[in-house]
Every structure is written in structure tokens, then in C-alpha cells.
Motif scaffolding. Structure first.
Motif, short mmCIF file in Angstrom:
data_model
loop_
_atom_site.label_atom_id
_atom_site.label_comp_id
_atom_site.label_asym_id
_atom_site.label_seq_id
_atom_site.Cartn_x
_atom_site.Cartn_y
_atom_site.Cartn_z
N VAL A 290 0.84 -1.20 0.00
CA VAL A 290 0.00 0.00 0.00
C VAL A 290 0.87 1.25 0.00
CG1 VAL A 290 -1.63 1.34 1.39
CG2 VAL A 290 -2.00 -1.09 1.04
N ILE A 291 1.92 1.24 0.80
CA ILE A 291 2.83 2.39 0.86
C ILE A 291 3.51 2.61 -0.49
CG2 ILE A 291 4.97 3.24 1.89
CD1 ILE A 291 4.02 1.91 4.51
N ALA B 252 3.11 5.84 -2.87
CA ALA B 252 4.30 6.59 -3.26
C ALA B 252 4.38 6.75 -4.77
CB ALA B 252 5.55 5.90 -2.72
N VAL B 253 4.10 5.68 -5.50
CA VAL B 253 4.13 5.74 -6.96
C VAL B 253 3.04 6.69 -7.47
CG1 VAL B 253 3.71 4.39 -9.07
CG2 VAL B 253 5.21 3.50 -7.29
N GLY B 254 1.85 6.62 -6.87
CA GLY B 254 0.77 7.51 -7.28
C GLY B 254 1.11 8.97 -7.00
N THR B 255 1.71 9.24 -5.85
CA THR B 255 2.11 10.61 -5.53
C THR B 255 3.15 11.12 -6.52
OG1 THR B 255 1.67 10.22 -3.19
CG2 THR B 255 3.10 12.08 -3.73
N LEU C 150 4.60 14.29 -11.60
CA LEU C 150 5.12 14.30 -12.97
C LEU C 150 4.10 14.81 -13.98
CD1 LEU C 150 7.11 10.95 -13.20
CD2 LEU C 150 8.02 13.27 -13.09
N VAL C 151 2.81 14.65 -13.68
CA VAL C 151 1.77 15.02 -14.64
C VAL C 151 1.80 16.51 -14.94
CG1 VAL C 151 -0.74 15.25 -14.88
CG2 VAL C 151 0.25 13.08 -14.21
N GLY C 152 2.01 17.34 -13.93
CA GLY C 152 2.02 18.79 -14.14
C GLY C 152 3.02 19.22 -15.20
N PRO C 153 4.31 18.95 -14.99
CA PRO C 153 5.29 19.35 -16.00
C PRO C 153 5.11 18.62 -17.34
CG PRO C 153 6.39 18.91 -13.92
CD PRO C 153 4.96 18.48 -13.76
#
Length: 105
Positions: free
Chosen positions: A8-9, A13-16, A21-24
Motif C-alpha cells: 500500500v505504501i 508513493a508511486v501515485g504521488t 510528474l503530470v504537471g510538468p
């Protein structure tokens, strides 16, 4: 720590990291409609107020008692009056501690 907790952690972490990364990656490629840009600040305020309310009013799934919301109210009034941040924090803490010392839960 169990393997499921570690999984779960790692997923969180990967989702965060993916969100970061999506913004840039999408900058300049996606154009938000004007209405969405107008609503985003209001949405941020609503989320912050919801977080404040749940933090101030609940503890362990139940009502936190009257001292904590009263302290939050004192802090909110001080912030509204544009008191310095340390004064806001200390005012809220003193109000909460004072009420608890008087026996208000």
C-alpha cells in the motif's frame, strides 16, 4: 510491517510521484476551460475548510469535545484579524488548554 502494508505504501508513493510528474509533462498541452479555472480556487477553499472541520471536530471517529473547536475558533478569529502567525497558534493553544483546565472536554 506486513507485506500488504508495504504494498500500500509503495502504491501510494508511486501515485504521488505520478501526480508530481503530470504537471510538468502536460504543461502547455492541456488547456483548462475558463469556468474550471474560476472554480479551482473555490474548490481549494472547500477542501481546506473540510480538512479544518474534520480535524477540529472529530477524534477517533467521534466528537472531539468543545475545547478543541473553541480553540480553532479563537485561532480563526485571530487569523481573520490578521494577527501574526505565532499569535494565532498560541492563542488557539491557550484557549484550548484553558478550557481543558477548567474541565471542558
Amino acid at each position: 510491517m506486513s507485506a500488504s502494508a508495504v504494498a500500500v505504501i509503495v502504491v501510494l508513493a508511486v501515485g504521488t510521484y505520478a501526480f508530481r510528474l503530470v504537471g510538468p509533462a502536460l504543461h502547455g498541452r492541456v488547456e483548462l476551460p475558463a469556468r474550471v479555472r474560476e472554480l479551482l480556487p473555490a474548490g481549494a477553499v472547500v477542501l481546506l475548510v473540510a480538512l479544518l472541520a474534520t480535524g477540529a471536530l472529530t477524534e477517533g471517529g467521534g466528537f472531539a469535545g468543545w475545547a478543541r473547536p473553541a480553540g480553532v475558533l479563537v485561532g480563526a478569529v485571530l487569523a481573520w484579524k490578521r494577527a501574526p502567525f505565532p499569535a494565532v497558534v498560541l492563542g488557539a493553544a491557550v484557549a484550548t488548554a484553558g478550557l481543558r483546565a477548567l474541565g471542558v472536554a
